[in-house]
Scaffold this motif. Structure first.
Motif, short mmCIF file in Angstrom:
data_model
loop_
_atom_site.label_atom_id
_atom_site.label_comp_id
_atom_site.label_asym_id
_atom_site.label_seq_id
_atom_site.Cartn_x
_atom_site.Cartn_y
_atom_site.Cartn_z
N ALA A 317 31.25 39.37 50.04
CA ALA A 317 31.87 39.08 48.28
C ALA A 317 30.70 40.53 47.68
O ALA A 317 31.32 41.50 47.38
CB ALA A 317 32.12 38.11 47.93
N HIS A 320 31.53 44.17 49.32
CA HIS A 320 33.42 44.57 48.59
C HIS A 320 33.14 44.92 47.19
O HIS A 320 33.11 45.91 46.90
CB HIS A 320 34.29 42.81 48.59
CG HIS A 320 35.35 43.59 48.62
ND1 HIS A 320 36.36 43.98 49.86
CD2 HIS A 320 36.50 43.90 47.58
CE1 HIS A 320 37.73 44.32 49.91
NE2 HIS A 320 37.95 44.77 48.14
N LEU A 321 32.34 44.21 46.82
CA LEU A 321 32.50 44.29 44.70
C LEU A 321 30.96 45.60 45.12
O LEU A 321 31.23 46.30 44.41
CB LEU A 321 30.94 43.35 44.44
CG LEU A 321 30.75 43.02 43.04
CD1 LEU A 321 31.57 43.45 42.05
CD2 LEU A 321 29.94 42.31 42.76
N ILE A 449 39.67 47.74 44.65
CA ILE A 449 39.43 46.41 44.83
C ILE A 449 40.83 46.09 46.33
O ILE A 449 40.48 45.89 47.66
CB ILE A 449 39.59 45.31 43.53
CG1 ILE A 449 38.73 45.36 43.07
CG2 ILE A 449 40.26 43.47 44.54
CD1 ILE A 449 39.03 44.40 41.88
N PRO A 485 40.64 35.74 48.47
CA PRO A 485 39.69 36.28 47.65
C PRO A 485 39.45 37.52 47.20
O PRO A 485 39.15 37.77 46.12
CB PRO A 485 37.87 35.98 48.99
CG PRO A 485 38.39 35.55 50.17
CD PRO A 485 39.99 35.63 50.02
N ALA A 486 40.52 38.66 48.27
CA ALA A 486 40.62 39.96 47.39
C ALA A 486 41.20 40.00 45.95
O ALA A 486 40.88 40.43 45.32
CB ALA A 486 40.70 41.06 48.74
N MET A 489 39.43 39.01 43.62
CA MET A 489 38.71 39.28 42.90
C MET A 489 39.00 40.41 41.85
O MET A 489 38.35 40.51 40.83
CB MET A 489 37.93 40.33 43.68
CG MET A 489 36.83 41.74 42.82
SD MET A 489 35.49 42.17 44.94
CE MET A 489 34.52 40.75 45.60
N VAL A 492 40.05 38.22 38.20
CA VAL A 492 38.45 38.35 37.62
C VAL A 492 38.54 39.16 36.82
O VAL A 492 37.88 39.77 35.78
CB VAL A 492 37.26 37.03 38.95
CG1 VAL A 492 35.67 37.47 38.35
CG2 VAL A 492 37.71 36.13 39.19
N SER A 493 38.49 40.64 37.97
CA SER A 493 38.30 41.94 37.21
C SER A 493 39.25 42.10 36.20
O SER A 493 38.77 42.90 34.87
CB SER A 493 37.88 43.17 38.22
OG SER A 493 39.41 43.07 38.46
#
Length: 518
Positions: A317, A320-321, A449, A485-486, A489, A492-493
């Motif tokens: 994570a 990736h972030l 992402i 998880p991607a 993310m 969330v963004s």
């Protein structure tokens, strides 16, 4: 609105630099770190862990394992550039793909050819993993298929081959010429080929002779009756400075010579592909002598929950972030000023936006391959450049659109107040264009992402590592453990940008804190 605009620029200026410093490895420790690479198939993943764990007790810092870097060309480029120190390779591949010649008779001859490249071959591991073609056993019995010559007599059979095999010097082109194949093969990922065979979508595939699924799926390996394929003895391909830089680790690696036979390699592949055991666990058990019977210790196999919330979740994570934040931040620093600069010039604006649009259409893997060739490096740098290029278009286009949407009357009002063009840009144009610009950043973030998952193909990390490994193992659960998880993310963004836009709408009518004197 003015303080919001200032905060926006301050974050755009400082965030990429701070994140880049946080992501950068310590240069002082680089020479003391053993970096092991692997290709993108099961056996290579396992051998990378075997090499790393063998050397680990004899290195000052834990070895870095860069898994699933891609095909031979990418892993070799990583070795040549110094991004990795060694990886498990095969003699036939070295002779035909790297040295571009016929197989060398001896290891000494191969080393003589590799020495000018700063590379060497050592530590024959003890097994041959050759290329072959396989068909379903039922089809082999029905059609009398025993050899590759027999397969060539049936042009109606559909052949599916890995994309690397299709392009290799020792791959399909030469094989088709030797046996006079008439079929046009379908290119597909090696990890998906067995599923395609099971679904009867293809009739023959290329396999590695140590693949665990050959017997499991009831496939018949066809004899290479015209002796096209060379031997593919597993060896270690390494940088010549490694033995002097890390002598203790190199001495420990020498102990692996001849230790892995074909039975042991097939058993280890089976544990990964059929039982879902982690690569590091398989390597650890092998080195401890626990896998001679090919059995899996209790609790070694993992379910979906264990794969999703595994110990690699936070490191992936974070990677990736960082890829997304740094690339989007740099794209803001480049794209917004460039869009402001070209906005008054219609032709120049069309050219710049047209170039950004063209970059958006270039396939990500092709762009990464070009960047690797140009930079001579793999990992985060080419991935960040690619993601930045993909982020430019929505940011630039929305900046131009936001500036164009500012009412003409407000432009004249700024001029009437005696504002200079820079003051008009700062106090009138940019505050009014900011919501549209922010929408472009939001789009760029979503694109980054998703695209960042491809960066794992060149060792840049992120959730794509799970996806790449899942493809290699044909493991749907591991694929989902990377994809979910991607996707989370991305959600969330989207939520963060939605809150920012809501806050902006509430404060949009607030009077500016200050205006320049008339």
């Amino acid at each position: 609105m003015q303080h919001l605009l200032r905060s926006f620029w301050r974050a755009a200026l400082w965030l990429p630099a701070m994140l880049w410093l946080a992501a950068a490895p310590c240069a002082q420790a680089a020479d003391e770190t053993l970096r092991v690479g692997s290709k993108r198939f099961t056996e290579s993943y396992i051998l990378a862990e075997v090499l790393a764990q063998t050397a680990a007790p004899h290195t000052a810092a834990p070895p870095v394992v860069r898994q699933g870097l891609g095909n031979t060309a990418i892993v070799y480029e990583a070795l040549r550039s110094g991004a990795i120190d060694l990886y498990a390779e095969y003699t036939g591949t070295i002779a035909l793909e790297i040295l571009k010649g016929s197989p060398a008779d001896t290891r000494e001859a191969m080393n003589a050819a590799l020495a000018p490249l700063g590379l060497g071959v050592a530590i024959p591991l003890g097994f041959n993993d050759g290329y072959a073609l396989a068909v379903r056993a039922a089809d082999a019995d029905r059609l009398g298929l025993r050899t590759l010559s027999d397969l060539a007599k049936h042009p109606e059979l559909r052949i599916g081959l890995s994309n690397e095999f299709i392009g290799r010097a020792d791959g399909w082109k030469g094989l088709a010429a030797r046996y006079d194949f008439k079929q046009t093969p379908t290119g597909l990922d090696h990890g998906l080929a067995y599923e395609a065979m099971t679904a009867r979508q293809i009739d023959a595939i290329d396999i590695y002779t140590t693949d665990a699924k050959i017997d499991h799926l009831g496939l018949r390996v066809l004899e290479d009756d015209k002796r096209y394929f060379p031997r593919y003895d597993a060896v270690v391909l390494y940088r010549l400075d490694l033995p002097t830089r890390l002598p203790k680790a190199w001495a420990a690696l020498q102990a692996l010579e001849g230790r892995i036979d074909e039975h042991a390699m097939i058993a280890m592949n089976a544990r990964a592909e059929l039982q879902g055991v982690r690569f590091d666990t398989i390597a650890r058990d092998f080195l401890a002598g626990a896998t001679k019977d090919g059995k899996t210790p209790p609790n070694a196999a993992r379910g979906f929950t264990a794969k999703l919330f595994g110990p690699d979740l936070w490191p992936l994570a974070r990677q990736h972030l960082l890829l997304v934040a740094v690339s989007v931040g740099v794209a803001i620093l480049i794209g917004v000023p460039l869009a402001i600069l070209v906005f008054p010039h219609l032709r120049l604006r069309a050219v710049v936006l047209g170039f950004a649009s063209v970059m958006q259409t270039v396939p990500s893997l092709a762009l990464l391959a070009v960047l690797i060739s140009l930079l001579g490096a793999i990992g985060a740098l080419p991935a960040l450049i690619a993601l930045t290029l993909y982020s430019l278009l929505p940011i630039m286009r929305n900046t131009v659109t936001g500036l164009a949407e500012v009412p003409h009357g407000l432009r004249l009002a700024g001029t009437a107040l005696g504002m200079t063009p820079p003051q008009s840009l700062r106090f009138v144009l940019m505050p009014l264009a900011l919501p549209t610009l922010l929408a472009g950043v939001r789009t760029a973030t979503a694109i980054a992402i998703g695209t960042a998952t491809i960066a794992a193909f060149i060792g840049a990390g992120g959730f794509g590592e799970r996806i790449v490994t899942g493809l290699a193992l044909n493991d749907r659960e591991l694929l989902m453990a990377g994809a979910l998880p991607a996707a989370a993310m991305a959600l969330v963004s989207e939520g963060i940008f939605e809150l920012i836009e809501l806050w902006m709408r509430r404060h949009r009518r607030a009077p500016p804190s200050s205006l320049p004197p008339a």
